[in-house]
Design a protein around this motif. Structure first.
Motif, mmCIF file in Angstrom:
data_model
loop_
_atom_site.group_PDB
_atom_site.id
_atom_site.type_symbol
_atom_site.label_atom_id
_atom_site.label_comp_id
_atom_site.label_asym_id
_atom_site.label_seq_id
_atom_site.Cartn_x
_atom_site.Cartn_y
_atom_site.Cartn_z
ATOM 1 N N MET A 194 10.719 -12.987 -3.603
ATOM 2 C CA MET A 194 10.151 -12.102 -4.621
ATOM 3 C C MET A 194 10.050 -10.680 -4.083
ATOM 4 O O MET A 194 10.067 -10.443 -2.870
ATOM 5 C CB MET A 194 8.776 -12.592 -5.080
ATOM 6 C CG MET A 194 7.669 -12.494 -4.050
ATOM 7 S SD MET A 194 6.028 -12.890 -4.732
ATOM 8 C CE MET A 194 6.225 -14.621 -5.133
ATOM 9 N N GLY A 195 9.948 -9.729 -4.999
ATOM 10 C CA GLY A 195 9.740 -8.328 -4.643
ATOM 11 C C GLY A 195 8.363 -7.892 -5.103
ATOM 12 O O GLY A 195 7.354 -8.450 -4.708
ATOM 13 N N HIS A 196 8.318 -6.882 -5.949
ATOM 14 C CA HIS A 196 7.112 -6.422 -6.659
ATOM 15 C C HIS A 196 6.073 -5.773 -5.759
ATOM 16 O O HIS A 196 5.530 -4.726 -6.097
ATOM 17 C CB HIS A 196 6.486 -7.581 -7.434
ATOM 18 C CG HIS A 196 5.364 -7.160 -8.343
ATOM 19 N ND1 HIS A 196 5.562 -6.267 -9.374
ATOM 20 C CD2 HIS A 196 4.046 -7.496 -8.378
ATOM 21 C CE1 HIS A 196 4.415 -6.084 -10.012
ATOM 22 N NE2 HIS A 196 3.481 -6.811 -9.418
ATOM 23 N N TYR A 197 5.769 -6.375 -4.603
ATOM 24 C CA TYR A 197 4.677 -5.887 -3.774
ATOM 25 C C TYR A 197 5.105 -4.902 -2.690
ATOM 26 O O TYR A 197 4.256 -4.355 -1.985
ATOM 27 C CB TYR A 197 3.943 -7.083 -3.137
ATOM 28 C CG TYR A 197 3.317 -7.977 -4.173
ATOM 29 C CD1 TYR A 197 2.175 -7.601 -4.848
ATOM 30 C CD2 TYR A 197 3.906 -9.201 -4.508
ATOM 31 C CE1 TYR A 197 1.617 -8.412 -5.833
ATOM 32 C CE2 TYR A 197 3.347 -10.026 -5.478
ATOM 33 C CZ TYR A 197 2.200 -9.613 -6.134
ATOM 34 O OH TYR A 197 1.654 -10.414 -7.094
ATOM 35 N N HIS A 198 6.404 -4.709 -2.516
ATOM 36 C CA HIS A 198 6.943 -3.704 -1.597
ATOM 37 C C HIS A 198 6.540 -3.953 -0.148
ATOM 38 O O HIS A 198 6.459 -3.015 0.642
ATOM 39 C CB HIS A 198 6.496 -2.287 -2.007
ATOM 40 C CG HIS A 198 6.976 -1.862 -3.343
ATOM 41 N ND1 HIS A 198 7.070 -0.517 -3.715
ATOM 42 C CD2 HIS A 198 7.413 -2.566 -4.419
ATOM 43 C CE1 HIS A 198 7.514 -0.433 -4.959
ATOM 44 N NE2 HIS A 198 7.738 -1.665 -5.397
#
Length: 257
Positions: A194-198
């Motif tokens: 997953m990405g989103h949280y950098h």
């Protein structure tokens, strides 16, 4: 998040950092090939390809381009990347998910699939139809299971896990991931990306798997510095998979600053 503007990031910087990533990938692949064949690549686009313009109040003052310009700039960058990997590997699979920054308008105003990320994927897929060794897997769902031989991994954007105050909710991620791994999200997958949280975080989950959080190309986010008291270092993730054993054999976080 191509289109975001900070003191150290804009469309051109984002494009340059992705070119840097692709160059480093090619270099590491050639090193690995001295020991064993590396024929098959998976390119996972897990959303937030564009910054958007109306995701939160005041966002219009933090972008360097309109949504129209973001879309077609991103399409050009992605097409260049897909063509480069298609020339580097015998087979390329492109797996996709959409993110919250691709959303048009406020949440719930339009169908979730009216998303600029999805539009970009479809356009690039059409523009690369001449590449016979490339297969696209575009999902209009919030999750998708990607596979490489006997290895399967869940792809999500990451905003499915709600956080408080913008913090990376490690406990919330673990709780939801373990529930998904129990059979709530089928598909025989072990790991999750997953990405989103950098952030380049790795967390252990059920069935011997792990969830891999991936950095972003973005830098200089003053909201993150002020409100969250965090600053994400720009980067991306590269993994090598043994398709017979069905496991990750080596992991790289490639820094892009």
């Amino acid at each position: 998040q191509l289109g975001k503007k900070t003191h150290s990031y804009n469309l051109q910087v984002g494009s340059q950092r992705l070119d840097m990533f692709d160059g480093k990938v090619e270099k590491i692949v050639n090193i690995q090939r001295n020991d064993h064949p590396v024929r098959h690549a998976v390119l996972a686009y897990t959303g937030d390809m564009v910054e958007g313009v109306s995701i939160f109040p005041g966002q219009a003052f933090q972008v360097d381009s309109t949504l129209y310009e973001q879309l077609f700039f991103t399409v050009a960058v992605m097409e260049r990347q897909v063509r480069r990997y298609a020339s580097l590997f015998e087979k390329l699979d492109v797996w996709t998910e959409y993110g919250n920054h691709g959303r048009i308008g406020k949440k719930g105003e339009l169908p979730a699939q009216d998303n600029v990320d999805l539009m970009a994927y479809r356009i690039v897929m059409g523009r690369t139809e001449d590449l016979k060794n490339v297969t696209w897997h575009i999902s209009t769902n919030w999750h998708q299971v990607a596979s490489v031989g006997n290895y399967s991994a869940l792809l999500v954007h990451g905003d499915e896990i709600k956080s408080f105050g913008g913090n990376t909710p490690a406990f919330g991620i673990l709780r939801k991931m373990n529930a998904w791994a129990s059979g709530v999200v089928p598909g025989g997958w072990t790991d999750c990306y997953m990405g989103h949280y950098h952030q380049p975080l790795v967390l252990p989950i059920a069935r011997g798997g792990r969830v891999f959080l991936t950095p972003s190309t973005e830098s200089g986010n003053e909201y993150a510095r002020e409100f969250v008291a965090a600053a994400g270092r720009p980067g991306q993730r590269l993994h090598f998979i043994n398709p017979d054993k069905g496991e990750v054999t080596s992991e790289y976080v490639i820094w892009l600053d």
